[in-house]
Design a protein around this motif. Structure first.
Motif, mmCIF file in Angstrom:
data_model
loop_
_atom_site.group_PDB
_atom_site.id
_atom_site.type_symbol
_atom_site.label_atom_id
_atom_site.label_comp_id
_atom_site.label_asym_id
_atom_site.label_seq_id
_atom_site.Cartn_x
_atom_site.Cartn_y
_atom_site.Cartn_z
ATOM 1 N N ALA A 219 0.833 -1.205 0.000
ATOM 2 C CA ALA A 219 0.000 0.000 0.000
ATOM 3 C C ALA A 219 0.865 1.251 0.000
ATOM 4 C CB ALA A 219 -0.935 -0.002 1.206
ATOM 5 N N LEU A 220 1.973 1.199 0.750
ATOM 6 C CA LEU A 220 2.919 2.319 0.711
ATOM 7 C C LEU A 220 3.508 2.476 -0.684
ATOM 8 C CD1 LEU A 220 4.526 4.509 2.185
ATOM 9 C CD2 LEU A 220 6.186 2.745 2.836
ATOM 10 N N VAL A 226 1.364 6.653 -7.026
ATOM 11 C CA VAL A 226 0.359 7.680 -7.328
ATOM 12 C C VAL A 226 0.942 9.077 -7.112
ATOM 13 C CG1 VAL A 226 -1.897 8.593 -6.672
ATOM 14 C CG2 VAL A 226 -1.547 6.125 -6.817
ATOM 15 N N VAL A 227 1.708 9.263 -6.047
ATOM 16 C CA VAL A 227 2.313 10.573 -5.794
ATOM 17 C C VAL A 227 3.219 10.979 -6.949
ATOM 18 C CG1 VAL A 227 3.997 11.759 -4.342
ATOM 19 C CG2 VAL A 227 2.142 10.488 -3.279
ATOM 20 N N ASN A 228 4.029 10.059 -7.430
ATOM 21 C CA ASN A 228 4.931 10.384 -8.529
ATOM 22 C C ASN A 228 4.158 10.683 -9.813
ATOM 23 O OD1 ASN A 228 7.762 10.463 -9.590
ATOM 24 N ND2 ASN A 228 7.003 8.790 -10.851
ATOM 25 N N SER A 229 3.104 9.916 -10.084
ATOM 26 C CA SER A 229 2.308 10.145 -11.298
ATOM 27 C C SER A 229 1.604 11.496 -11.248
ATOM 28 C CB SER A 229 1.295 9.016 -11.478
ATOM 29 O OG SER A 229 1.937 7.761 -11.619
ATOM 30 N N ILE A 230 1.011 11.820 -10.107
ATOM 31 C CA ILE A 230 0.312 13.101 -9.992
ATOM 32 C C ILE A 230 1.300 14.260 -10.042
ATOM 33 C CG2 ILE A 230 -1.181 14.476 -8.502
ATOM 34 C CD1 ILE A 230 -2.544 12.134 -9.890
ATOM 35 N N ARG A 231 2.492 14.077 -9.487
ATOM 36 C CA ARG A 231 3.502 15.135 -9.568
ATOM 37 C C ARG A 231 3.862 15.433 -11.015
ATOM 38 N NH1 ARG A 231 8.775 15.423 -10.275
ATOM 39 N NH2 ARG A 231 8.938 13.139 -10.396
ATOM 40 N N ALA A 252 -8.225 24.810 -3.735
ATOM 41 C CA ALA A 252 -9.176 23.701 -3.782
ATOM 42 C C ALA A 252 -9.679 23.468 -5.202
ATOM 43 C CB ALA A 252 -10.340 23.978 -2.842
ATOM 44 N N PHE A 253 -9.936 24.570 -5.935
ATOM 45 C CA PHE A 253 -10.391 24.466 -7.312
ATOM 46 C C PHE A 253 -9.306 23.856 -8.195
ATOM 47 C CE2 PHE A 253 -10.998 26.036 -11.608
ATOM 48 C CZ PHE A 253 -12.359 25.893 -11.809
ATOM 49 N N VAL A 254 -8.052 24.227 -7.952
ATOM 50 C CA VAL A 254 -6.950 23.749 -8.780
ATOM 51 C C VAL A 254 -6.630 22.284 -8.498
ATOM 52 C CG1 VAL A 254 -4.512 24.094 -9.303
ATOM 53 C CG2 VAL A 254 -5.992 26.069 -8.990
ATOM 54 N N ARG A 255 -6.704 21.871 -7.238
ATOM 55 C CA ARG A 255 -6.324 20.506 -6.897
ATOM 56 C C ARG A 255 -7.390 19.481 -7.272
ATOM 57 N NH1 ARG A 255 -7.618 21.832 -1.219
ATOM 58 N NH2 ARG A 255 -5.518 22.708 -1.069
ATOM 59 N N ARG A 256 -8.615 19.907 -7.492
ATOM 60 C CA ARG A 256 -9.718 18.967 -7.704
ATOM 61 C C ARG A 256 -9.484 18.008 -8.869
ATOM 62 N NH1 ARG A 256 -14.578 22.383 -7.049
ATOM 63 N NH2 ARG A 256 -13.757 22.410 -4.919
ATOM 64 N N PRO A 257 -9.069 18.468 -10.056
ATOM 65 C CA PRO A 257 -8.865 17.501 -11.155
ATOM 66 C C PRO A 257 -7.784 16.478 -10.859
ATOM 67 C CG PRO A 257 -8.047 19.682 -11.756
ATOM 68 C CD PRO A 257 -8.842 19.848 -10.512
ATOM 69 N N PHE A 258 -6.759 16.856 -10.118
ATOM 70 C CA PHE A 258 -5.691 15.913 -9.799
ATOM 71 C C PHE A 258 -6.153 14.870 -8.780
ATOM 72 C CE2 PHE A 258 -3.630 19.938 -11.007
ATOM 73 C CZ PHE A 258 -2.908 19.494 -12.102
ATOM 74 N N LEU A 259 -7.014 15.289 -7.866
ATOM 75 C CA LEU A 259 -7.577 14.317 -6.928
ATOM 76 C C LEU A 259 -8.420 13.273 -7.655
ATOM 77 C CD1 LEU A 259 -8.649 16.619 -3.941
ATOM 78 C CD2 LEU A 259 -6.572 15.250 -4.168
ATOM 79 N N THR A 322 -5.648 9.291 -1.694
ATOM 80 C CA THR A 322 -4.702 9.735 -0.672
ATOM 81 C C THR A 322 -3.364 10.133 -1.287
ATOM 82 O OG1 THR A 322 -5.753 8.233 0.918
ATOM 83 C CG2 THR A 322 -3.574 9.081 1.479
ATOM 84 N N GLY A 323 -2.888 9.328 -2.225
ATOM 85 C CA GLY A 323 -1.631 9.670 -2.889
ATOM 86 C C GLY A 323 -1.720 10.969 -3.669
ATOM 87 N N ALA A 324 -2.853 11.175 -4.346
ATOM 88 C CA ALA A 324 -3.037 12.432 -5.084
ATOM 89 C C ALA A 324 -3.088 13.620 -4.131
ATOM 90 C CB ALA A 324 -4.317 12.352 -5.919
ATOM 91 N N TRP A 325 -3.727 13.450 -2.987
ATOM 92 C CA TRP A 325 -3.802 14.540 -2.006
ATOM 93 C C TRP A 325 -2.408 14.885 -1.482
ATOM 94 C CZ3 TRP A 325 -7.919 17.479 -0.350
ATOM 95 C CH2 TRP A 325 -7.667 18.305 0.740
ATOM 96 N N LEU A 326 -1.613 13.878 -1.213
ATOM 97 C CA LEU A 326 -0.251 14.146 -0.744
ATOM 98 C C LEU A 326 0.564 14.891 -1.804
ATOM 99 C CD1 LEU A 326 0.585 10.732 0.981
ATOM 100 C CD2 LEU A 326 0.014 12.895 2.096
ATOM 101 N N ALA A 327 0.364 14.524 -3.056
ATOM 102 C CA ALA A 327 1.118 15.182 -4.131
ATOM 103 C C ALA A 327 0.692 16.635 -4.310
ATOM 104 C CB ALA A 327 0.939 14.410 -5.438
ATOM 105 N N VAL A 328 -0.612 16.889 -4.355
ATOM 106 C CA VAL A 328 -1.075 18.254 -4.617
ATOM 107 C C VAL A 328 -0.859 19.147 -3.402
ATOM 108 C CG1 VAL A 328 -2.765 17.501 -6.320
ATOM 109 C CG2 VAL A 328 -3.448 17.674 -3.928
ATOM 110 N N ALA A 329 -0.914 18.577 -2.196
ATOM 111 C CA ALA A 329 -0.688 19.399 -1.008
ATOM 112 C C ALA A 329 0.724 19.968 -0.983
ATOM 113 C CB ALA A 329 -0.942 18.568 0.248
ATOM 114 N N ARG A 330 1.646 19.263 -1.595
ATOM 115 C CA ARG A 330 3.032 19.724 -1.586
ATOM 116 C C ARG A 330 3.347 20.626 -2.776
ATOM 117 N NH1 ARG A 330 8.429 15.850 -1.736
ATOM 118 N NH2 ARG A 330 9.965 17.538 -1.810
ATOM 119 N N HIS A 331 2.795 20.310 -3.946
ATOM 120 C CA HIS A 331 3.236 20.976 -5.163
ATOM 121 C C HIS A 331 2.308 22.112 -5.613
ATOM 122 C CE1 HIS A 331 6.422 18.039 -5.838
ATOM 123 N NE2 HIS A 331 5.549 17.081 -5.551
#
Length: 338
Positions: A219-220, A226-231, A252-259, A322-331
């Motif tokens: 799972a990790l 997913v984090v790498n793909s979304i980045r 929030a509007f910008v991150r929505r499509p990536f989520l 979750t992976g997408a959220w981690l990616a967008v929260a950082r980038h």
């Protein structure tokens, strides 16, 4: 001249012009809660459709990412399914500990039957099976292959036996029941057979812990994929994000499509994982059924049903989100117009 003055007088603007009811120009409109909710749901619906469109727009890269997720999820799912089938296979054997009560040779038949009936009424006892000395001798002759040698004996050396099946598997209760049976005047020897049950329980627990540990590690791995793909998606759409933020879009509007993109990756990966496990069960079902028939068992391998489908798809979708959220929260927050 009089007419000219009169015209000028009429056309000359008044010092105090009449006040208009509303001034001309831009008007600020207020949106209600219903309009905001409708716009929010419409944007979610649009991003959901767009995520699927982007997934199929690049089938090679998207398919590879989903396949990596599927393989990572299929391994622990297959191990867990194997443990479930193993428990089903050994359920045909008596999964409860058994107490063998060897009765005195001098015990009378009516006293033995009365003792067995008393045990059946005990709340700690699930069942009692009586084996007479004649039955015990016949079973021993058949299993040992010493039938001819035993026929020459003057008397039957085997005692009557009561096979007691306890209602529970608590060690303290079993020991107490065995001690009470040993204290009875009817019994010659009492054997509590629970060692193999304890070994089986330990092996099953070991397999479950290994499956859980493997599931956590993979799972990790899914999260990292997913984090790498979304980045990469964020970097490819960096200019678009800058333009959207320039016109006032929120994070929030910008991150929505990536989520939603991460959600789609996980969902497709979970579906492929279910197909992989189902294919493996289909390949193994025939040989396992043939092996079970050779041992006189009607065991059939259970495949991943609807519960596994929901679990794999839902769990994979949650991991992708979750992976997408981690990616967008950082980038996403690091991309700001200047």
């Amino acid at each position: 001249m009089t007419d000219t003055r009169a015209v000028n007088q009429r056309t000359k603007p008044s010092a105090n012009p009449p006040e208009r009811s509303r001034s001309a120009g831009a008007v600020t409109a207020r949106t209600g809660v219903g309009d905001r909710f409708s716009s929010w749901t419409n944007h979610h619906r649009e991003m959901w459709r767009e995520s699927w469109a982007r997934f199929f727009a690049s089938p090679m890269s998207s398919g590879m990412t989903a396949l990596v997720i599927a393989i990572a999820l299929a391994l622990p799912a297959a191990l867990q399914l194997g443990l479930t089938n193993f428990q089903k296979a050994v359920a045909g054997w008596d999964g409860q500990p058994q107490i063998s009560v060897f009765l005195h040779k001098r015990a009378r038949e009516n006293a033995v039957q009365s003792f067995a009936d008393d045990l059946r009424g005990d709340p700690l006892v699930a069942g009692v099976t009586y084996i007479s000395p004649e039955q015990a001798l016949a079973e021993f002759q058949q299993s040992s292959g010493l039938g001819d040698a035993l026929l020459g004996m003057d008397s039957n050396p085997l005692p009557a036996v009561l096979l007691v099946r306890p209602r529970g598997s608590d060690t303290t209760s079993l020991e107490a029941l065995a001690t009470r049976l040993r204290d009875s005047a009817m019994t010659d020897s009492v054997v509590l057979d629970m060692a193999w049950v304890q070994r089986l329980a330990q092996l099953t627990e070991l397999g479950q812990r290994m499956s859980m540990g493997l599931a956590l590690l993979l799972a990790l791995g899914v999260l990292l994929v997913v984090v790498n793909s979304i980045r990469l998606h964020i970097e490819n759409r960096r200019d678009e994000i800058l333009v959207v933020k320039l016109v006032g879009a929120t994070d929030a509007f910008v991150r929505r499509p990536f989520l939603y993109t991460g959600l789609v990756y996980g969902l497709v990966g979970g579906l492929i994982a279910w197909l992989l496990v189902s294919g493996g069960v289909w390949l193994l079902a025939g040989p396992i059924s043939g092996l079970a028939n050779l041992y006189g068992s009607g065991f059939r391998l259970d495949g991943p049903g609807f519960t596994y489908l929901v679990g794999l798809a839902g769990g994979a979708a949650l991991l992708g989100l979750t992976g997408a959220w981690l990616a967008v929260a950082r980038h996403i927050s690091a991309i700001q117009p200047r």
